[in-house]
Design a protein around this motif. Structure first.
Motif, PDB file in Angstrom:
ATOM      1  N   GLU A 147       5.887  -3.763  19.921  1.00  0.00           N
ATOM      2  CA  GLU A 147       7.342  -3.621  19.961  1.00  0.00           C
ATOM      3  C   GLU A 147       8.029  -4.804  19.279  1.00  0.00           C
ATOM      4  N   LYS A 148       7.452  -5.985  19.420  1.00  0.00           N
ATOM      5  CA  LYS A 148       8.033  -7.182  18.811  1.00  0.00           C
ATOM      6  C   LYS A 148       7.996  -7.108  17.274  1.00  0.00           C
ATOM      7  N   ILE A 149       6.969  -6.444  16.708  1.00  0.00           N
ATOM      8  CA  ILE A 149       6.902  -6.309  15.245  1.00  0.00           C
ATOM      9  C   ILE A 149       7.676  -5.085  14.748  1.00  0.00           C
ATOM     10  N   GLY A 150       8.385  -4.431  15.669  1.00  0.00           N
ATOM     11  CA  GLY A 150       9.278  -3.343  15.270  1.00  0.00           C
ATOM     12  C   GLY A 150       8.727  -1.941  15.409  1.00  0.00           C
ATOM     13  N   MET A 151       7.561  -1.798  16.036  1.00  0.00           N
ATOM     14  CA  MET A 151       7.010  -0.460  16.234  1.00  0.00           C
ATOM     15  C   MET A 151       7.636   0.161  17.479  1.00  0.00           C
ATOM     16  N   LYS A 152       7.743   1.462  17.454  1.00  0.00           N
ATOM     17  CA  LYS A 152       8.380   2.193  18.554  1.00  0.00           C
ATOM     18  C   LYS A 152       7.348   3.051  19.278  1.00  0.00           C
ATOM     19  N   PHE A 153       7.398   2.997  20.619  1.00  0.00           N
ATOM     20  CA  PHE A 153       6.548   3.880  21.417  1.00  0.00           C
ATOM     21  C   PHE A 153       6.967   5.311  21.161  1.00  0.00           C
ATOM     22  N   GLU A 154       5.977   6.154  20.836  1.00  0.00           N
ATOM     23  CA  GLU A 154       6.282   7.552  20.559  1.00  0.00           C
ATOM     24  C   GLU A 154       5.893   8.457  21.726  1.00  0.00           C
ATOM     25  N   ARG A 155       4.639   8.348  22.182  1.00  0.00           N
ATOM     26  CA  ARG A 155       4.163   9.187  23.284  1.00  0.00           C
ATOM     27  C   ARG A 155       2.755   8.734  23.680  1.00  0.00           C
ATOM     28  N   THR A 156       2.237   9.326  24.735  1.00  0.00           N
ATOM     29  CA  THR A 156       0.829   9.088  25.061  1.00  0.00           C
ATOM     30  C   THR A 156       0.014  10.201  24.417  1.00  0.00           C
ATOM     31  N   ILE A 157      -1.197   9.855  24.037  1.00  0.00           N
ATOM     32  CA  ILE A 157      -2.113  10.827  23.430  1.00  0.00           C
ATOM     33  C   ILE A 157      -3.478  10.684  24.096  1.00  0.00           C
ATOM     34  N   LEU A 172       0.821  -1.215   0.000  1.00  0.00           N
ATOM     35  CA  LEU A 172       0.000   0.000   0.000  1.00  0.00           C
ATOM     36  C   LEU A 172       0.855   1.266   0.000  1.00  0.00           C
ATOM     37  N   ASN A 173       2.176   1.089   0.087  1.00  0.00           N
ATOM     38  CA  ASN A 173       3.116   2.210   0.084  1.00  0.00           C
ATOM     39  C   ASN A 173       2.847   3.233   1.179  1.00  0.00           C
ATOM     40  N   LEU A 174       2.411   2.743   2.343  1.00  0.00           N
ATOM     41  CA  LEU A 174       2.211   3.624   3.493  1.00  0.00           C
ATOM     42  C   LEU A 174       3.568   3.820   4.159  1.00  0.00           C
ATOM     43  N   GLN A 175       4.007   5.070   4.241  1.00  0.00           N
ATOM     44  CA  GLN A 175       5.308   5.324   4.849  1.00  0.00           C
ATOM     45  C   GLN A 175       5.245   5.291   6.360  1.00  0.00           C
ATOM     46  N   ARG A 176       4.118   5.699   6.906  1.00  0.00           N
ATOM     47  CA  ARG A 176       3.971   5.821   8.345  1.00  0.00           C
ATOM     48  C   ARG A 176       2.734   5.041   8.779  1.00  0.00           C
ATOM     49  N   ILE A 177       2.913   4.097   9.663  1.00  0.00           N
ATOM     50  CA  ILE A 177       1.787   3.347  10.212  1.00  0.00           C
ATOM     51  C   ILE A 177       1.839   3.492  11.727  1.00  0.00           C
ATOM     52  N   LEU A 178       0.705   3.830  12.297  1.00  0.00           N
ATOM     53  CA  LEU A 178       0.591   4.034  13.740  1.00  0.00           C
ATOM     54  C   LEU A 178      -0.050   2.822  14.400  1.00  0.00           C
TER      55      LEU A 178
END
Length: 169
Positions: free
Chosen positions: A143-153, A122-128
């Motif tokens: 975290e195991k799939i490589g996502m990084k905690f950014e902040r709380t919202i 899908l060529n999505l550069q950013r996935i949340l």
């Protein structure tokens, strides 16, 4: 329509034929605690959820939450996919599994495939991803799939953890 296949799983579009499964999944205690009570109490409610949620997103965007089923026995075990919420700037990954199928690697297997699909197909550069503060299992999986905690919202008056799958070229 089949979207993805992994070693043990098939991810496909949901249809109203999946209403019995959706009724069960959306009434799991973990779904209600971590995701929220969607008020789905009957098969008709479940069909409506599928039509106004995943099926509407498929027709508008070509993706959404996919049904995850085991190849062995073709039994549905959960949902995993990409969602575009009005309240977030980017697409986010979501997943939920029946409790009897948790801690067997299905979440990792399907979420890894969906993340790769989002970036590569899908060529999505950013996935949340978002998760409640106390959902430690989902946080660990993200975290195991490589996502990084950014902040709380704050979203819909609830404080959530926001994760990011970086920029891909």
């Amino acid at each position: 329509m089949k979207v993805l296949e992994t070693d043990r799983l098939i991810l496909r579009w949901l249809t109203t034929d999946d209403a019995t499964f959706i009724l069960e999944l959306l009434n799991e205690p973990a779904w209600i605690h971590y995701i929220g009570d969607k008020g789905v109490r009957t098969l008709e409610d479940a069909k409506n959820y599928i039509v106004t949620g995943p099926m509407k997103m498929y027709s508008q965007l070509g993706f959404g939450l996919f049904l995850v089923e085991r190849k062995e026995g073709s039994s549905p075990i959960g949902m995993c996919g990409l969602i575009k919420r009005d309240t977030l700037d980017n697409v986010d990954i979501g997943f939920a599994f029946l409790s009897r199928y948790q801690t067997q690697g299905y979440g990792f297997e399907s979420a890894s495939a969906v993340l790769k699909y989002g970036h590569d197909q899908l060529n999505l550069q950013r996935i949340l991803a978002i998760t409640s503060l106390d959902n430690h299992a989902s946080s660990a999986l993200l975290e195991k799939i490589g996502m990084k905690f950014e902040r709380t919202i704050i979203l819909d008056k609830e404080e959530l953890k926001l994760y990011l799958s970086g920029f891909r070229n």
